[in-house]
Design an enzyme around this catalytic site. Structure first.
Site, PDB file in Angstrom:
ATOM      1  N   ARG A  51       0.799  -1.218   0.000  1.00  0.00           N
ATOM      2  CA  ARG A  51       0.000   0.000   0.000  1.00  0.00           C
ATOM      3  C   ARG A  51       0.832   1.268   0.000  1.00  0.00           C
ATOM      4  NH1 ARG A  51      -2.921  -3.364   1.670  1.00  0.00           N
ATOM      5  NH2 ARG A  51      -1.118  -3.946   2.858  1.00  0.00           N
ATOM      6  N   THR A  52       1.745   1.354   0.972  1.00  0.00           N
ATOM      7  CA  THR A  52       2.392   2.652   1.180  1.00  0.00           C
ATOM      8  C   THR A  52       3.191   3.049  -0.062  1.00  0.00           C
ATOM      9  OG1 THR A  52       2.465   2.147   3.522  1.00  0.00           O
ATOM     10  CG2 THR A  52       3.827   3.971   2.772  1.00  0.00           C
ATOM     11  N   LYS A  80      25.369  -3.590  -0.756  1.00  0.00           N
ATOM     12  CA  LYS A  80      26.833  -3.460  -0.894  1.00  0.00           C
ATOM     13  C   LYS A  80      27.419  -2.690   0.286  1.00  0.00           C
ATOM     14  CE  LYS A  80      26.511  -2.992  -5.932  1.00  0.00           C
ATOM     15  NZ  LYS A  80      26.718  -2.023  -7.019  1.00  0.00           N
ATOM     16  N   ARG A 101      11.155   3.982   3.546  1.00  0.00           N
ATOM     17  CA  ARG A 101      10.793   3.026   4.612  1.00  0.00           C
ATOM     18  C   ARG A 101      12.033   2.221   4.955  1.00  0.00           C
ATOM     19  NH1 ARG A 101       5.664  -0.883   4.706  1.00  0.00           N
ATOM     20  NH2 ARG A 101       4.786   1.100   5.374  1.00  0.00           N
ATOM     21  N   HIS A 129       4.961   6.016  11.741  1.00  0.00           N
ATOM     22  CA  HIS A 129       4.464   5.863  10.371  1.00  0.00           C
ATOM     23  C   HIS A 129       3.531   7.045  10.094  1.00  0.00           C
ATOM     24  CE1 HIS A 129       3.177   4.259   6.670  1.00  0.00           C
ATOM     25  NE2 HIS A 129       2.930   3.006   7.003  1.00  0.00           N
TER      26      HIS A 129
HETATM   27  C1  NCD Z   1       1.549  -0.840   8.335  1.00  0.00           C
HETATM   28  C2  NCD Z   1       3.045  -0.705   8.538  1.00  0.00           C
HETATM   29  O1  NCD Z   1       3.826  -0.882   7.595  1.00  0.00           O
HETATM   30  O2  NCD Z   1       3.422  -0.376   9.656  1.00  0.00           O
HETATM   31  N1  NCD Z   1       1.224  -1.058   6.992  1.00  0.00           N
HETATM   32  C3  NCD Z   1       0.981   0.022   6.201  1.00  0.00           C
HETATM   33  O3  NCD Z   1       1.865   0.775   5.877  1.00  0.00           O
HETATM   34  N2  NCD Z   1      -0.280   0.280   5.860  1.00  0.00           N
HETATM   35  C4  NCD Z   1       0.911  -1.832   9.228  1.00  0.00           C
HETATM   36  C5  NCD Z   1       1.453  -3.238   9.229  1.00  0.00           C
HETATM   37  O4  NCD Z   1       2.385  -3.580   8.488  1.00  0.00           O
HETATM   38  O5  NCD Z   1       0.927  -4.013  10.003  1.00  0.00           O
END
Ligand code: NCD
Length: 306
Positions: A51-52, A80, A101, A129
């Site tokens: 999703r993100t 590397k 991320r 997040h």
């Molecule tokens: C969440 C995350 O990555 O923290 N997912 C997301 O980005 N929607 C929640 C999860 O992974 O449980």
């Protein structure tokens, strides 16, 4: 130049503007279709995501821009031994904005210090997040009409769930928000959130184990997945993973207007039979995530659309 590391990087007023902008994008998408023509977003994902990452890429494309990046540490020069500071210096030459991320808490912050472009924290370990929180706030405000005067239950892995940590930090800035923290003892909220955020803010909160007892009093139920990847021991994960399962039976205990949210991915914690319940809002939440990321990109790139 501004970055986004935590939801607190925006004041409540700035957040209000950002959410208004996201709602305007929802209503008038064509108005924004060329706002970022010629611009690029780099998505640097050292940890899995569906999703993100795709939502950032879709957001930029909806604004007329383009996306580039990588979706695992193995396919980047991190394998590397390159540091995030060096990677972001390089990426600053290719893109106008970046979403990162990383499994290590603080990695996007380290990157932002070396960056020539705005950096968005798209999840750092078990820490924060912020863009999921923007998504959650937009969903609650759009569907409930307010962010104050709500009772929210946060259920599941409150220890490792970064979405929960960011959401609590954001919601304590609104009056009369009550928190019901629903988790097994082993997965309870970290001390720093309990002491420095909840107690320090003076908001009412309780910590309980039974979801059934909490359900009747909630305006919003925020379910979360047990964060398998943050466990040190597989047996502990297996013991915890099905601790909560929201099903049709339990939904009978909830009020007619209670919203069910989940940042997704879902594993077993919400039975698929709940999906058709009008109170289930977790797929709408995904759509709001695109609008709010569009609003965020416009804001950080200081693009004004009249
Ligand atoms: C969440 C995350 O990555 O923290 N997912 C997301 O980005 N929607 C929640 C999860 O992974 O449980």
């Amino acid at each position: 130049m501004r970055h986004l590391m935590s939801p607190l990087d925006f004041s409540v007023e700035e957040l209000e503007h950002l959410l208004d902008l996201a709602n305007d994008i929802e209503q008038n998408p064509e108005k924004y279709a060329h706002a970022c023509d010629g611009k690029k977003i780099a998505t640097l994902f050292y940890e899995p995501s569906t999703r993100t990452r795709l939502s950032f890429e879709a957001a930029m494309m909806n604004l007329g821009g383009k996306a580039l990046g990588f979706s695992s540490a193995d396919s980047s020069s991190a394998s590397k031994g390159e540091s995030v500071s060096d990677t972001i210096r390089v990426v600053s030459c290719f893109a106008d904005i970046c979403a990162m991320r990383h499994p290590k808490e603080g990695a996007p912050l380290v990157a932002s210090l070396a960056s020539k472009i705005p950096v968005i924290n798209a999840g750092d370990g078990g820490h924060q997040h912020p863009t999921q929180t923007l998504t959650d706030l937009l969903t609650i405000r759009s569907l409930k009409g307010r962010l104050d005067n709500i009772t929210i239950g946060l259920c599941g892995d409150l220890k490792f769930g970064r979405t929960v940590h960011s959401l609590i930090e954001a919601l304590v800035r609104y009056p009369n928000v009550k928190f019901v923290l629903i988790s097994p003892e082993e997965l309870c909220i970290p001390d720093y959130i309990r002491e420095d955020v909840l107690k320090a803010s003076g908001h009412e909160f309780e910590e309980v184990t039974r979801l059934e007892d909490a359900l009747p009093k909630l305006d919003v139920l925020y379910m979360t997945r047990v964060q398998k990847e943050r466990f040190f021991n597989e047996d502990d994960y297996v013991r915890m993973k099905d601790f909560y399962i929201l099903d049709k039976e339990k939904m009978k205990l909830a009020g007619p207007d209670m919203l069910v949210l989940h940042p997704l991915p879902r594993v077993n914690e919400i039975s698929t039979e709940v999906d058709s319940d009008p109170r289930a809002a977790y797929f709408k939440q995904v759509q709001y995530g695109v609008y709010v990321r569009m609003a965020l990109i416009l804001t950080l790139l200081e693009v004004k659309v009249c």
